[in-house]
Scaffold this motif. Structure first.
Motif, PDB file in Angstrom:
ATOM      1  N   LEU A   2       0.827  -1.206   0.000  1.00  0.00           N
ATOM      2  CA  LEU A   2       0.000   0.000   0.000  1.00  0.00           C
ATOM      3  C   LEU A   2       0.864   1.260   0.000  1.00  0.00           C
ATOM      4  N   THR A   3       0.385   2.276  -0.700  1.00  0.00           N
ATOM      5  CA  THR A   3       0.977   3.598  -0.696  1.00  0.00           C
ATOM      6  C   THR A   3      -0.065   4.550  -0.123  1.00  0.00           C
ATOM      7  N   CYS A  24      -8.458   2.376   0.117  1.00  0.00           N
ATOM      8  CA  CYS A  24      -9.051   1.984   1.392  1.00  0.00           C
ATOM      9  C   CYS A  24      -8.541   2.929   2.471  1.00  0.00           C
ATOM     10  N   ASP A  78      -5.167   5.109   1.332  1.00  0.00           N
ATOM     11  CA  ASP A  78      -4.229   4.023   1.069  1.00  0.00           C
ATOM     12  C   ASP A  78      -4.602   3.371  -0.258  1.00  0.00           C
ATOM     13  N   ASN A  80      -3.428   0.495  -3.369  1.00  0.00           N
ATOM     14  CA  ASN A  80      -2.610  -0.615  -3.835  1.00  0.00           C
ATOM     15  C   ASN A  80      -1.821  -0.164  -5.058  1.00  0.00           C
ATOM     16  N   ALA A  81      -0.637  -0.720  -5.248  1.00  0.00           N
ATOM     17  CA  ALA A  81       0.240  -0.325  -6.351  1.00  0.00           C
ATOM     18  C   ALA A  81      -0.459  -0.391  -7.706  1.00  0.00           C
ATOM     19  N   GLU A  82      -1.312  -1.380  -7.924  1.00  0.00           N
ATOM     20  CA  GLU A  82      -1.975  -1.510  -9.227  1.00  0.00           C
ATOM     21  C   GLU A  82      -3.010  -0.407  -9.480  1.00  0.00           C
ATOM     22  N   GLU A  83      -3.413   0.327  -8.447  1.00  0.00           N
ATOM     23  CA  GLU A  83      -4.369   1.420  -8.601  1.00  0.00           C
ATOM     24  C   GLU A  83      -3.687   2.763  -8.842  1.00  0.00           C
TER      25      GLU A  83
END
Length: 113
Positions: A2-3, A24, A78, A80-83
């Protein structure tokens, strides 16, 4: 992994941010040493006809560095990298930087702008 993204402007609206990418743990936080600045023109707004510096009709919001003790209230999301590509597409035209943040209200408990 998460970022955590620091959001201003329309990203402070959970529903607005959700139209562009998934995230999220939406919450309020603070950053120090940054302040909001209004009427910032960027190529995306100009290309879409959403504003013109020459006409004085710019409407974009950005943050600029300022005194280290200045506190601004922001949204924290937060992602996810794919988002992240959806976020970068939404924010095209802005310079994305890394900065420290504090969740909730900082230790002084006030002074947010």
């Amino acid at each position: 992994p998460l970022t955590t993204l620091v959001g201003i402007g329309s990203l402070v609206s959970e529903s607005s941010a959700a139209r562009s990418f998934s995230f999220c743990n939406f919450r309020i936080g603070e950053v120090r040493g940054w302040r909001r600045t209004f009427s910032q023109a960027n190529w995306v707004n100009t290309a879409h006809g959403w504003g013109s510096a020459a006409r004085g009709t710019t409407a974009a919001l950005a943050m600029v560095r300022c005194d280290a003790d200045f506190v601004s209230r922001v949204a924290l999301l937060d992602v996810n990298a794919e988002e992240l590509p959806g976020f970068y597409e939404r924010e095209a035209g802005y310079s994305i930087v890394t900065t420290d943040y504090c969740e909730g209200r900082g230790p002084e408990g006030g002074g947010a702008r």
